[in-house]
Design a protein around this motif. Structure first.
Motif, mmCIF file in Angstrom:
data_model
loop_
_atom_site.group_PDB
_atom_site.id
_atom_site.type_symbol
_atom_site.label_atom_id
_atom_site.label_comp_id
_atom_site.label_asym_id
_atom_site.label_seq_id
_atom_site.Cartn_x
_atom_site.Cartn_y
_atom_site.Cartn_z
ATOM 1 N N SER A 36 0.854 -1.192 0.000
ATOM 2 C CA SER A 36 0.000 0.000 0.000
ATOM 3 C C SER A 36 0.888 1.239 0.000
ATOM 4 N N VAL A 37 0.610 2.170 -0.909
ATOM 5 C CA VAL A 37 1.299 3.458 -0.912
ATOM 6 C C VAL A 37 0.351 4.489 -0.311
ATOM 7 N N VAL A 38 0.817 5.216 0.697
ATOM 8 C CA VAL A 38 0.008 6.203 1.409
ATOM 9 C C VAL A 38 0.611 7.580 1.224
ATOM 10 N N LEU A 39 -0.216 8.536 0.806
ATOM 11 C CA LEU A 39 0.203 9.931 0.694
ATOM 12 C C LEU A 39 -0.605 10.763 1.685
ATOM 13 N N PRO A 40 0.005 11.259 2.752
ATOM 14 C CA PRO A 40 -0.684 12.222 3.624
ATOM 15 C C PRO A 40 -0.714 13.569 2.915
ATOM 16 N N ALA A 41 -1.864 14.213 2.861
ATOM 17 C CA ALA A 41 -1.958 15.417 2.035
ATOM 18 C C ALA A 41 -2.775 16.500 2.706
ATOM 19 N N LEU A 42 -2.258 17.717 2.648
ATOM 20 C CA LEU A 42 -2.975 18.908 3.121
ATOM 21 C C LEU A 42 -2.698 20.038 2.140
ATOM 22 N N ASN A 43 -3.709 20.372 1.338
ATOM 23 C CA ASN A 43 -3.593 21.455 0.353
ATOM 24 C C ASN A 43 -2.412 21.254 -0.600
ATOM 25 N N GLU A 44 -2.422 20.115 -1.274
ATOM 26 C CA GLU A 44 -1.348 19.769 -2.207
ATOM 27 C C GLU A 44 -1.887 19.533 -3.614
ATOM 28 N N GLU A 45 -2.874 20.342 -4.035
ATOM 29 C CA GLU A 45 -3.479 20.119 -5.350
ATOM 30 C C GLU A 45 -2.477 20.281 -6.495
ATOM 31 N N GLU A 46 -1.418 21.052 -6.294
ATOM 32 C CA GLU A 46 -0.462 21.288 -7.372
ATOM 33 C C GLU A 46 0.428 20.081 -7.655
ATOM 34 N N THR A 47 0.618 19.219 -6.681
ATOM 35 C CA THR A 47 1.589 18.132 -6.848
ATOM 36 C C THR A 47 1.020 16.735 -6.666
ATOM 37 N N VAL A 48 -0.026 16.566 -5.868
ATOM 38 C CA VAL A 48 -0.477 15.220 -5.516
ATOM 39 C C VAL A 48 -0.925 14.423 -6.736
ATOM 40 N N GLY A 49 -1.558 15.089 -7.711
ATOM 41 C CA GLY A 49 -2.024 14.377 -8.895
ATOM 42 C C GLY A 49 -0.893 13.786 -9.711
ATOM 43 N N ASP A 50 0.181 14.553 -9.879
ATOM 44 C CA ASP A 50 1.325 14.059 -10.652
ATOM 45 C C ASP A 50 1.970 12.858 -9.964
ATOM 46 N N ILE A 51 2.070 12.899 -8.639
ATOM 47 C CA ILE A 51 2.674 11.785 -7.912
ATOM 48 C C ILE A 51 1.836 10.521 -8.078
ATOM 49 N N VAL A 52 0.538 10.648 -7.886
ATOM 50 C CA VAL A 52 -0.348 9.494 -8.035
ATOM 51 C C VAL A 52 -0.291 8.952 -9.459
ATOM 52 N N THR A 53 -0.274 9.842 -10.443
ATOM 53 C CA THR A 53 -0.220 9.429 -11.842
ATOM 54 C C THR A 53 1.019 8.605 -12.134
ATOM 55 N N VAL A 54 2.161 9.051 -11.653
ATOM 56 C CA VAL A 54 3.416 8.331 -11.895
ATOM 57 C C VAL A 54 3.387 6.958 -11.235
ATOM 58 N N ILE A 55 2.941 6.880 -9.992
ATOM 59 C CA ILE A 55 2.903 5.592 -9.298
ATOM 60 C C ILE A 55 1.952 4.633 -10.006
ATOM 61 N N ARG A 56 0.771 5.117 -10.373
ATOM 62 C CA ARG A 56 -0.206 4.253 -11.045
ATOM 63 C C ARG A 56 0.315 3.782 -12.401
ATOM 64 N N ARG A 57 0.867 4.704 -13.175
ATOM 65 C CA ARG A 57 1.355 4.339 -14.511
ATOM 66 C C ARG A 57 2.513 3.343 -14.458
ATOM 67 N N ASP A 58 3.513 3.635 -13.579
ATOM 68 C CA ASP A 58 4.747 2.852 -13.595
ATOM 69 C C ASP A 58 4.698 1.604 -12.721
ATOM 70 N N LEU A 59 3.926 1.641 -11.628
ATOM 71 C CA LEU A 59 3.999 0.542 -10.661
ATOM 72 C C LEU A 59 2.675 -0.179 -10.436
ATOM 73 N N VAL A 60 1.633 0.232 -11.162
ATOM 74 C CA VAL A 60 0.365 -0.504 -11.123
ATOM 75 C C VAL A 60 0.035 -1.039 -12.511
ATOM 76 N N GLU A 61 0.098 -0.168 -13.526
ATOM 77 C CA GLU A 61 -0.293 -0.563 -14.879
ATOM 78 C C GLU A 61 0.842 -1.233 -15.646
ATOM 79 N N ARG A 62 2.040 -0.652 -15.613
ATOM 80 C CA ARG A 62 3.160 -1.251 -16.355
ATOM 81 C C ARG A 62 3.673 -2.513 -15.686
#
Length: 314
Positions: A36-62
């Protein structure tokens, strides 16, 4: 440096290149462990999406290395939750986890509660403000937990540039955490980034640890894990360069106070005469005091929580 630490640096400090992804994936498939990958987040709209996208693309889908990505929103007032969900994370609000225990502000609070809403045998924590994020941060620090049965907790180590200068980040580490560790817990002196927010651990360890609710969580976790499982069960992996939003000096002062309090509790289990920190800001009438409370609360090991025990039985 202690001889024990020199030996540890030679045997428990690695680079992300030491374990190619195919080897890590083979170990996961062989052992059947879930991540399980956990991201604690408070007002991180500028960066949280890119981090999740990279993890999902490289370590879930690929490659099927990560089993779930969970963002714990600790009260954001921006679009953090929406952005994280759109990128493919499961988003859970802090206040919806264990509601009978009122939540308090703090990173450690969120990490503690994440144990109740994740299912992985291994939990990997990633800060949500990272920029130019690489999936190496995840694969690098979970790798030893999949390939080394005797390792229970792995910290990421990296360069932390500040304003274009290499290695100048991590000011609280150098001014507060590193002196504390070297003086009082010299076995931990080999950790390059003891306060780093990127680390992974076995659930079987995390559920037995108390969690300081605030910024002291990383130091507290290292010290408590040392006493619980020993130095050889701890490790670190070089994952390159960490770029993120830097805080101002006063915010760092509050962070340092919380870390000192965490250390003090572990040194003597004493109490502060005044658990507060006063700082100064220049106002219209000169320097004006601003007083902030220092995090003093800690959450008990998760194994002591009835709801967690009931979930495991179910």
């Amino acid at each position: 440096m202690l001889e024990e630490v020199e030996r540890w640096l030679a045997t428990r400090s690695w680079s992300v290149t030491d374990r190619p992804l195919h080897r890590i994936l083979a170990a996961k498939q062989r052992t059947g462990q879930t991540i399980s990958v956990v991201l604690p987040a408070l007002n991180e709209e500028e960066t949280v999406g890119d981090i999740v996208t990279v993890i999902r693309r490289d370590l879930v889908e690929r490659v099927p290395l990560v089993d779930e990505i969970v963002v714990i929103d600790s009260g954001s007032t921006d679009r953090t939750s929406a952005v994280a969900a759109a990128a493919g994370a499961r988003v859970v609000h802090r206040d919806h986890i264990l509601p009978r225990v009122p939540a308090v502000p703090g990173k450690g609070e969120v990490l503690w509660r994440s144990l109740l809403v994740t299912g992985g045998d291994i939990l990997c924590f990633i800060d949500a403000d990272l920029r130019e994020f690489s999936a190496d941060f995840v694969s690098g620090i979970v790798g030893p937990l999949l390939t080394e049965p005797g390792v229970d907790l792995v910290k990421g180590m990296y360069d932390r540039p500040l304003g274009g200068a290499a290695g100048q980040g991590g000011r609280v580490t150098e001014l507060m955490a590193r002196p504390l560790l070297n003086l009082h817990w010299p076995q931990l002196a080999g950790f390059v980034q003891p306060l780093g927010g990127e680390y992974a651990a076995r659930r079987s360890l995390l559920e037995r640890l108390p969690f300081p609710v605030g910024y002291g969580v990383e130091l507290g976790m290292l010290v408590d894990a040392l006493h619980l499982v020993g130095l050889d069960a701890l490790a670190q992996v070089d994952v390159g360069v960490r770029r993120h939003r830097h805080q101002d000096g006063q915010a760092l002062g509050r962070m340092a106070a919380a870390i000192y309090r965490t250390a003090q509790l572990r040194l003597a289990r004493g109490h502060l005469v005044r658990p507060a920190l006063t700082q100064f800001e220049r106002g219209a009438a000169g320097f004006e005091p601003r007083t902030y409370s220092v995090d003093t609360e800690e959450r008990p090991p998760m194994t002591e929580i009835a709801e967690y025990a009931a979930r495991r039985v179910a």
